[in-house]
Design an enzyme around this catalytic site. Structure first.
Site, PDB file in Angstrom:
ATOM      1  N   HIS A   1     -65.549  24.604  83.896  1.00 41.05           N
ATOM      2  CA  HIS A   1     -64.554  25.751  83.378  1.00 41.05           C
ATOM      3  C   HIS A   1     -65.240  26.882  82.682  1.00 41.05           C
ATOM      4  O   HIS A   1     -64.825  27.833  82.602  1.00 41.05           O
ATOM      5  CB  HIS A   1     -63.336  25.085  82.777  1.00 41.05           C
ATOM      6  CG  HIS A   1     -63.640  24.917  81.263  1.00 41.05           C
ATOM      7  ND1 HIS A   1     -63.729  23.299  80.946  1.00 41.05           N
ATOM      8  CD2 HIS A   1     -63.632  25.557  80.050  1.00 41.05           C
ATOM      9  CE1 HIS A   1     -64.313  23.483  79.606  1.00 41.05           C
ATOM     10  NE2 HIS A   1     -63.912  24.675  78.908  1.00 41.05           N
TER      11      HIS A   1
ATOM     12  N   SER B   1     -66.906  23.514  74.430  1.00 37.34           N
ATOM     13  CA  SER B   1     -66.461  23.273  75.920  1.00 37.34           C
ATOM     14  C   SER B   1     -67.694  23.064  76.535  1.00 37.34           C
ATOM     15  O   SER B   1     -68.846  23.852  76.147  1.00 37.34           O
ATOM     16  CB  SER B   1     -65.728  24.223  76.652  1.00 37.34           C
ATOM     17  OG  SER B   1     -64.364  24.098  76.280  1.00 37.34           O
ATOM     18  N   GLY B   2     -68.033  22.224  77.354  1.00 32.79           N
ATOM     19  CA  GLY B   2     -69.494  21.774  78.176  1.00 32.79           C
ATOM     20  C   GLY B   2     -70.392  21.098  77.398  1.00 32.79           C
ATOM     21  O   GLY B   2     -71.212  20.810  78.080  1.00 32.79           O
TER      22      GLY B   2
END
Length: 278
Positions: free
Chosen positions: A74, A217-218
């Site tokens: 994402h 995120s990630g």
């Protein structure tokens, strides 16, 4: 003094193993996040995109081979130009030993569906345009053995430059936060995440005090197993109600569910670090 000498000898010989930082993390049971010890998470990457002539941090990532970085699907947009920054602690200043590298290609998991995040498969691999030179500030993470699952309440650390609180500021200095793993049987209960959480995910946190947040995120969920730090999760999503929400732990893509895909994409070069972890 002996410890310093051993570190110097390791650097001189170029002998770097996955999951064993030259500068050990200053881990603690601190409540809430804290500044990470510089270069103690040497596989941490900052994924940045170009905007109006400058670079902006958008997501975290994990160095898993000298030319491969793992992040969340994402985090990737076909309309953006990216670079990967490694060896960083403070994003606001120039630091010796850090390096920014453009991607050669970015491969998103074929079953990722951006319209249905809860389906899972939120993982992507970035092939760097050049191999990075390993150093005391840049080292790869270990990947966990295939299908390995951590026990309930296993202590791990999430790291990143994400927001300190819901809608709060983005820090310049890399943050770390201690999270306890929540097993699938608990996390999938209706009073927790329910059916939103799949077996190829990992839950950690949910105490209402600390979690990952926007900008993390990630990035990695770092868990020390048999003396080495393994990255068991990729930060995927959290509660729409905000960060640090009770019984809504951070949800991570479970890396051990994707070992075969990672090795296939990396043409087995990433799998080397899995072997070292066992």
């Amino acid at each position: 003094m002996i410890g310093v000498l051993l570190a110097v000898l390791a650097l001189a010989s170029g002998a770097f193993s996955c999951g064993v930082p030259v500068y050990a993390p200053a881990v603690s049971r601190v409540v809430g996040g804290e500044d990470a010890k510089p270069n103690s998470w040497p596989w941490q990457a900052s994924l940045q995109y170009s905007s109006s002539g400058s670079w902006r941090h958008t997501c975290g990532g994990t160095l898993i081979a000298t030319n491969w970085v793992m992040t969340a699907a994402h985090c990737i947009s076909s309309s953006r130009t990216y670079r990967v920054y490694l060896g960083k602690n403070n994003l606001a200043v120039s630091e010796s030993g850090s390096v920014a590298i453009a991607p050669e290609k970015i491969i998103v998991h074929p079953k990722w569906d951006s319209s249905r995040v809860s389906n899972g498969n939120d993982i992507a691999l970035i092939k760097l345009s050049t191999h990075v030179t390993l150093s005391d500030k840049i080292q790869p993470a270990c990947l966990p053995p295939a299908n390995s699952i951590l026990a309930n309440n296993f202590a791990c650390y999430v790291t990143g430059w994400g927001r300190l609180i819901t809608n709060g500021p983005l820090p310049d200095i890399l943050q770390q936060g201690r999270l306890l793993v929540v097993n699938h049987a608990t996390c999938s209960q209706s009073s927790w995440w329910g059916s939103t959480v799949k077996t190829n995910m990992v839950c950690a946190g949910g105490d209402g005090v600390i979690s990952s947040c926007n900008g993390d995120s990630g990035g990695p969920l770092n868990c020390k197993v048999n003396g080495k730090w393994e990255v068991h999760g990729v930060v995927s999503f959290g509660s729409s109600l905000g960060c640090n929400y009770y019984r809504k732990p951070s949800v991570f893509t479970r890396v051990s569910a994707f070992n075969d895909w990672i090795a296939q994409v990396c043409n087995t070069s990433c799998a080397t670090w899995t072997v070292l972890a066992t």
